[in-house]
Design a protein around this motif. Structure first.
Motif, short mmCIF file in Angstrom:
data_model
loop_
_atom_site.label_atom_id
_atom_site.label_comp_id
_atom_site.label_asym_id
_atom_site.label_seq_id
_atom_site.Cartn_x
_atom_site.Cartn_y
_atom_site.Cartn_z
N ARG A 192 0.85 -1.18 0.00
CA ARG A 192 0.00 0.00 0.00
C ARG A 192 0.89 1.23 0.00
NH1 ARG A 192 -3.98 -2.83 -1.37
NH2 ARG A 192 -5.37 -3.70 0.14
N SER A 193 0.41 2.28 -0.64
CA SER A 193 1.17 3.53 -0.68
C SER A 193 1.10 4.21 0.68
CB SER A 193 0.61 4.46 -1.76
OG SER A 193 -0.66 4.94 -1.37
N ASP A 194 2.03 5.12 0.90
CA ASP A 194 2.03 5.89 2.15
C ASP A 194 0.71 6.65 2.32
OD1 ASP A 194 4.54 4.96 2.71
OD2 ASP A 194 5.57 6.86 2.37
N SER A 195 0.18 7.18 1.23
CA SER A 195 -1.07 7.95 1.33
C SER A 195 -2.25 7.04 1.69
CB SER A 195 -1.35 8.72 0.05
OG SER A 195 -1.49 7.85 -1.04
N GLU A 196 -2.27 5.80 1.16
CA GLU A 196 -3.34 4.86 1.52
C GLU A 196 -3.26 4.47 2.99
OE1 GLU A 196 -4.37 2.19 -2.33
OE2 GLU A 196 -2.29 2.05 -1.62
N ILE A 197 -2.05 4.23 3.46
CA ILE A 197 -1.85 3.89 4.87
C ILE A 197 -2.28 5.06 5.75
CG2 ILE A 197 -0.14 3.34 6.65
CD1 ILE A 197 1.45 1.86 4.42
N LYS A 198 -1.87 6.26 5.37
CA LYS A 198 -2.23 7.45 6.15
C LYS A 198 -3.75 7.61 6.24
CE LYS A 198 -1.56 12.43 6.50
NZ LYS A 198 -0.81 13.60 6.03
N LEU A 199 -4.46 7.45 5.12
CA LEU A 199 -5.92 7.56 5.13
C LEU A 199 -6.56 6.50 6.03
CD1 LEU A 199 -6.69 8.32 1.38
CD2 LEU A 199 -6.98 9.87 3.33
N SER A 250 -10.34 10.31 19.17
CA SER A 250 -10.72 11.23 18.09
C SER A 250 -10.72 12.69 18.51
CB SER A 250 -12.09 10.84 17.53
OG SER A 250 -13.08 10.97 18.53
N ALA A 251 -11.02 12.98 19.76
CA ALA A 251 -11.08 14.36 20.22
C ALA A 251 -9.70 15.02 20.24
CB ALA A 251 -11.68 14.42 21.62
N PHE A 252 -8.64 14.22 20.21
CA PHE A 252 -7.28 14.76 20.29
C PHE A 252 -6.70 15.12 18.93
CE2 PHE A 252 -7.71 11.92 24.00
CZ PHE A 252 -7.61 12.88 24.99
N SER A 253 -7.34 14.71 17.83
CA SER A 253 -6.89 14.99 16.47
C SER A 253 -5.39 14.74 16.29
CB SER A 253 -7.20 16.44 16.08
OG SER A 253 -8.57 16.68 16.15
N PRO A 254 -4.95 13.50 16.48
CA PRO A 254 -3.52 13.20 16.34
C PRO A 254 -3.01 13.46 14.92
CG PRO A 254 -4.73 11.33 17.26
CD PRO A 254 -5.73 12.33 16.81
N ASP A 255 -1.77 13.88 14.83
CA ASP A 255 -1.11 14.06 13.54
C ASP A 255 -0.61 12.71 13.06
OD1 ASP A 255 -1.38 16.87 13.74
OD2 ASP A 255 0.46 16.97 14.95
N VAL A 256 -0.79 12.43 11.77
CA VAL A 256 -0.34 11.17 11.19
C VAL A 256 0.59 11.47 10.03
CG1 VAL A 256 -1.04 9.03 10.05
CG2 VAL A 256 -2.52 10.02 11.81
N THR A 257 1.77 10.89 10.08
CA THR A 257 2.73 10.99 8.99
C THR A 257 3.15 9.56 8.65
OG1 THR A 257 3.55 13.07 9.89
CG2 THR A 257 4.95 11.97 8.26
N VAL A 258 3.27 9.28 7.36
CA VAL A 258 3.71 7.95 6.93
C VAL A 258 4.90 8.14 5.99
CG1 VAL A 258 3.08 5.78 5.82
CG2 VAL A 258 1.36 7.06 7.10
N GLU A 259 6.01 7.50 6.33
CA GLU A 259 7.23 7.59 5.53
C GLU A 259 7.74 6.18 5.26
OE1 GLU A 259 9.92 10.03 7.72
OE2 GLU A 259 8.64 11.81 7.58
N GLY A 260 7.72 5.78 4.02
CA GLY A 260 8.22 4.46 3.65
C GLY A 260 7.45 3.33 4.32
N SER A 310 -2.55 0.15 9.84
CA SER A 310 -1.43 0.02 8.91
C SER A 310 -1.15 -1.45 8.59
CB SER A 310 -0.18 0.70 9.46
OG SER A 310 0.25 0.11 10.66
N ALA A 311 -1.43 -2.36 9.53
CA ALA A 311 -1.24 -3.79 9.27
C ALA A 311 -2.22 -4.25 8.20
CB ALA A 311 -1.42 -4.60 10.54
N LEU A 312 -3.45 -3.77 8.27
CA LEU A 312 -4.45 -4.15 7.28
C LEU A 312 -4.11 -3.54 5.92
CD1 LEU A 312 -7.04 -5.51 6.48
CD2 LEU A 312 -8.28 -3.51 7.29
N SER A 313 -3.61 -2.31 5.94
CA SER A 313 -3.29 -1.64 4.69
C SER A 313 -2.00 -2.18 4.07
CB SER A 313 -3.12 -0.13 4.92
OG SER A 313 -4.33 0.42 5.30
#
Length: 136
Positions: free
Chosen positions: A76-83, A96-106, A132-135
């Motif tokens: 899966r691409s980084d963008s697919e994993i991030k989504l 969900s109330a904390f709105s965590p930042d998500v970055t995916v690199e490689g 990310s395991a599923l993606s």
């Protein structure tokens, strides 16, 4: 919530029929094991849900053979994993109330932002790992 059940690797979300009315979720269908039923129950708890009734979700060991979703494309691409991670975090009322930042690199997920409590941090990491395991 239907999407969350579909993303769950350890159950076949296609075997579960969720119905929602006034924040109350009723799960029906047939699933392969008690563990899968428990996971479906847990996955049904998304934002806005006030109760979950899984008493009509039957366990049939014959359904166990299709309990695991087949992974057709392990890359899966980084963008697919991030989504996928963002969607999982958004659906989890514990973080969900904390709105965590998500970055995916490689293919590696990096979580940032304030979570507030250590327990929330653990839930956030659990959601990211599951997604990310599923993606991937």
């Amino acid at each position: 919530m239907k999407a969350r059940l579909q993303w769950e690797f350890w159950i076949n979300g296609g075997q579960i029929n969720p119905a929602v009315a006034d924040g109350k979720v009723t799960l029906t269908g047939t699933i392969g094991s008690a563990i899968s039923k428990s996971r479906a129950f847990d996955d049904a708890w998304v934002n806005g849900v006030t109760s979950v009734d899984d008493s009509s979700l039957k366990i049939d060991p014959q359904a166990h053979g299709v309990a695991h979703q087949e992974v057709t494309d392990a890359t899966r691409s980084d963008s697919e994993i991030k989504l996928a991670v963002q969607a999982s975090l958004h659906l989890d009322p514990r973080v969900s109330a904390f709105s965590p930042d998500v970055t995916v690199e490689g293919g590696e997920v990096i979580l940032g932002g304030d979570v507030g409590k250590l327990k929330g941090e653990n839930f956030r990491e659990q959601d990211a790992i599951t997604s990310s395991a599923l993606s991937g």
